[in-house]
Design a protein around this motif. Structure first.
Motif, short mmCIF file in Angstrom:
data_model
loop_
_atom_site.label_atom_id
_atom_site.label_comp_id
_atom_site.label_asym_id
_atom_site.label_seq_id
_atom_site.Cartn_x
_atom_site.Cartn_y
_atom_site.Cartn_z
N LEU A 191 0.75 -1.31 0.20
CA LEU A 191 -0.03 0.03 -0.10
C LEU A 191 0.86 1.39 0.00
CD1 LEU A 191 -2.63 1.33 -0.10
CD2 LEU A 191 -2.79 0.96 2.47
N ARG A 192 1.97 1.12 0.94
CA ARG A 192 2.56 2.46 0.65
C ARG A 192 3.50 2.57 -0.50
NH1 ARG A 192 5.14 5.66 4.52
NH2 ARG A 192 3.22 5.68 5.44
N GLY A 193 4.02 1.52 -1.07
CA GLY A 193 4.66 1.51 -2.27
C GLY A 193 3.80 1.97 -3.28
N ALA A 194 2.36 1.65 -3.26
CA ALA A 194 1.59 2.12 -4.33
C ALA A 194 1.06 3.82 -4.32
CB ALA A 194 0.15 1.26 -4.29
N ALA A 195 1.26 4.10 -2.91
CA ALA A 195 1.07 5.54 -2.70
C ALA A 195 2.22 6.30 -3.26
CB ALA A 195 1.05 5.81 -1.12
N CYS A 196 3.53 5.80 -2.96
CA CYS A 196 4.56 6.27 -3.37
C CYS A 196 4.66 6.43 -4.96
CB CYS A 196 5.99 5.63 -3.15
SG CYS A 196 6.21 5.77 -1.41
N LEU A 208 6.66 9.10 2.71
CA LEU A 208 6.00 10.05 2.18
C LEU A 208 5.83 11.28 2.82
CD1 LEU A 208 2.34 7.97 1.37
CD2 LEU A 208 4.38 8.56 -0.14
N GLU A 209 6.28 12.38 2.13
CA GLU A 209 6.31 13.89 2.78
C GLU A 209 4.82 14.11 2.70
OE1 GLU A 209 8.78 14.73 4.20
OE2 GLU A 209 10.36 13.60 3.36
N GLU A 210 4.81 15.20 3.39
CA GLU A 210 3.22 15.85 3.38
C GLU A 210 2.72 16.23 2.14
OE1 GLU A 210 1.13 19.59 5.75
OE2 GLU A 210 2.98 19.11 6.31
N GLU A 211 3.57 16.65 1.29
CA GLU A 211 2.81 16.96 -0.04
C GLU A 211 2.73 15.66 -0.90
OE1 GLU A 211 7.44 17.68 -0.20
OE2 GLU A 211 5.80 17.94 1.09
N ASP A 212 3.48 14.53 -0.58
CA ASP A 212 3.24 13.40 -1.19
C ASP A 212 1.88 12.73 -0.75
OD1 ASP A 212 5.84 13.56 -2.56
OD2 ASP A 212 6.72 12.87 -0.73
N ALA A 272 -8.36 -1.83 -0.75
CA ALA A 272 -9.32 -0.90 -0.93
C ALA A 272 -10.30 -0.41 -0.05
CB ALA A 272 -9.96 -1.14 -2.38
N VAL A 273 -10.74 -1.68 0.66
CA VAL A 273 -11.79 -1.58 1.68
C VAL A 273 -11.05 -0.79 2.86
CG1 VAL A 273 -13.27 -2.74 3.37
CG2 VAL A 273 -13.22 -3.52 1.08
N ARG A 274 -9.84 -1.06 3.44
CA ARG A 274 -9.49 -0.77 4.37
C ARG A 274 -9.06 1.08 4.14
NH1 ARG A 274 -4.84 -4.69 7.02
NH2 ARG A 274 -6.46 -6.47 7.45
N LEU A 275 -8.37 1.12 2.84
CA LEU A 275 -8.18 2.47 2.59
C LEU A 275 -9.37 3.38 2.50
CD1 LEU A 275 -5.85 4.38 2.04
CD2 LEU A 275 -6.17 3.66 -0.61
N ASN A 276 -10.37 2.91 1.92
CA ASN A 276 -11.70 3.60 2.14
C ASN A 276 -12.20 4.18 3.45
OD1 ASN A 276 -13.88 4.95 0.06
ND2 ASN A 276 -14.96 3.39 1.12
N SER A 277 -12.09 3.40 4.25
CA SER A 277 -12.67 3.52 5.55
C SER A 277 -11.64 4.61 6.37
CB SER A 277 -12.83 2.31 6.26
OG SER A 277 -11.97 1.53 6.47
N ASN A 278 -10.34 4.35 6.06
CA ASN A 278 -9.33 4.97 6.55
C ASN A 278 -8.16 5.43 5.81
OD1 ASN A 278 -7.44 6.21 8.63
ND2 ASN A 278 -7.21 4.07 9.81
N VAL A 279 -8.29 6.54 5.30
CA VAL A 279 -7.40 7.04 4.45
C VAL A 279 -5.92 7.34 4.97
CG1 VAL A 279 -7.86 9.61 4.63
CG2 VAL A 279 -6.87 8.54 2.48
N GLN A 280 -5.83 7.29 6.29
CA GLN A 280 -4.59 7.63 7.12
C GLN A 280 -3.83 6.27 6.85
OE1 GLN A 280 -4.15 10.50 8.17
NE2 GLN A 280 -6.28 11.18 7.54
N LEU A 281 -4.07 5.17 6.48
CA LEU A 281 -3.47 4.05 6.03
C LEU A 281 -2.25 4.26 5.31
CD1 LEU A 281 -5.97 1.25 5.96
CD2 LEU A 281 -4.32 1.43 7.91
N LEU A 282 -2.32 5.40 4.37
CA LEU A 282 -1.31 5.77 3.39
C LEU A 282 -0.03 5.94 4.19
CD1 LEU A 282 -3.28 7.80 0.98
CD2 LEU A 282 -2.34 5.37 0.56
#
Length: 282
Positions: A191-196, A208-212, A272-282
């Motif tokens: 998940l973090r790799g996908a966010a990067c 991830l920096e704040e802007e990332d 996707a289910v987890r991220l949709n309920s808690n975007v802070q997981l990024l």
């Protein structure tokens, strides 16, 4: 291969003789059930192998099928043992106690106690560390071998990333992750790799920096189009899952290269289910 119970009984009887060293003419019901399951297990091992020595479509004798299956199971034990030694040499638990105890402390117990002849259906271990996409319908050496193959695969994937980055990410998920983290380590890394990737920043560090974070949230949490508004929640989830599937596959393909198996896409739905309920997981 379809065998009737009466065809299996001579095989079970011979196995019972070996079990008791011919010192007893009777065994308990539980032992008889165990030995019957052992015979079936080995026959299924034989069914699962396409071998030139077995005529395709022909029904071979029950005893022959059992002995062939036993030999196949025995060879799988040797393969699993060799694979385990390869894993253990460079194994990294990233400080996670559950991971370390399952692989380094638990797995040798299997090779010490596993009984290929009298109870091949018993994998001995509870496998407390959950590898991804494990087929839990398998038993015995089949389950252990698949578990080790997936462990080796995940280890190669995880070692691509900064070790400190992985540990920092786990600590963010669970403050006392070293003692309390019981989930798979690849899941938060994926998940973090996908966010990067979504934020177009360096993947290796998993940082991830704040802007990332803002960029990643914008990418993942895109609102559904007007055409989708009739069922916006469902479509939004499907859209998020598809995005994760693509990015997970990109990560796996680029990191695993010739070893690529395309198995991480299956993790996208739960993420996707987890991220949709808690975007802070990024």
């Amino acid at each position: 291969m379809n065998y009737k119970v009466e065809e299996l009984m001579p095989v079970v009887a011979r196995l019972a003789d070996k079990y008791t060293s011919k010192e007893s003419t009777s065994i308990s019901y539980d032992t008889a059930q165990q030995l019957m399951e052992a015979v079936w297990y080995c026959i299924r091992e034989c069914e699962g192998e396409k071998r030139d020595s077995l005529l395709e479509g022909a029904q071979i004798g029950c005893m022959t099928a059992y002995e062939e299956g036993y030999r196949i199971a025995l060879n799988k034990v040797l393969t699993a043992k060799e694979l385990y030694h390869q894993i253990a040499v460079g194994f990294d638990d990233f400080g996670c106690r559950n991971y370390r105890e399952t692989i380094i402390k638990g797995m040798p117990v299997f090779f010490t106690k596993y009984d290929v002849r009298f109870e091949p259906q018993n994998q001995i271990l509870t496998l407390d560390y959950p590898v991804l996409n494990l087929n839990l319908e398998k038993k015995g050496i089949d389950l252990i071998l698949e578990y080790l193959e997936k462990t080796a695969y995940e280890q190669k994937f995880l070692k691509y990333f900064s070790r400190r980055g992985v540990m920092r990410l786990l600590e963010q998920r669970c403050m006392d992750y070293r003692e309390l983290y019981l989930d798979n380590i690849c899941e938060p890394v994926l998940l973090r790799g996908a966010a990067c990737l979504a934020a177009e920043t360096v993947v290796y560090k998993l940082k991830l920096e704040e802007e990332d974070v803002v960029a990643a949230k914008e990418y993942f949490m895109t609102e559904p189009t007007v055409r989708q508004m009739s069922n916006s929640k469902e479509n939004s989830m499907k859209q998020l899952e598809r995005k994760l599937e693509v990015l997970y596959d990109v990560l796996e393909r680029n990191i695993m290269k010739e070893d690529y198996k395309g198995i991480f896409r299956s993790c996208a739905h739960e993420a996707a289910v987890r991220l949709n309920s808690n975007v802070q997981l990024l």
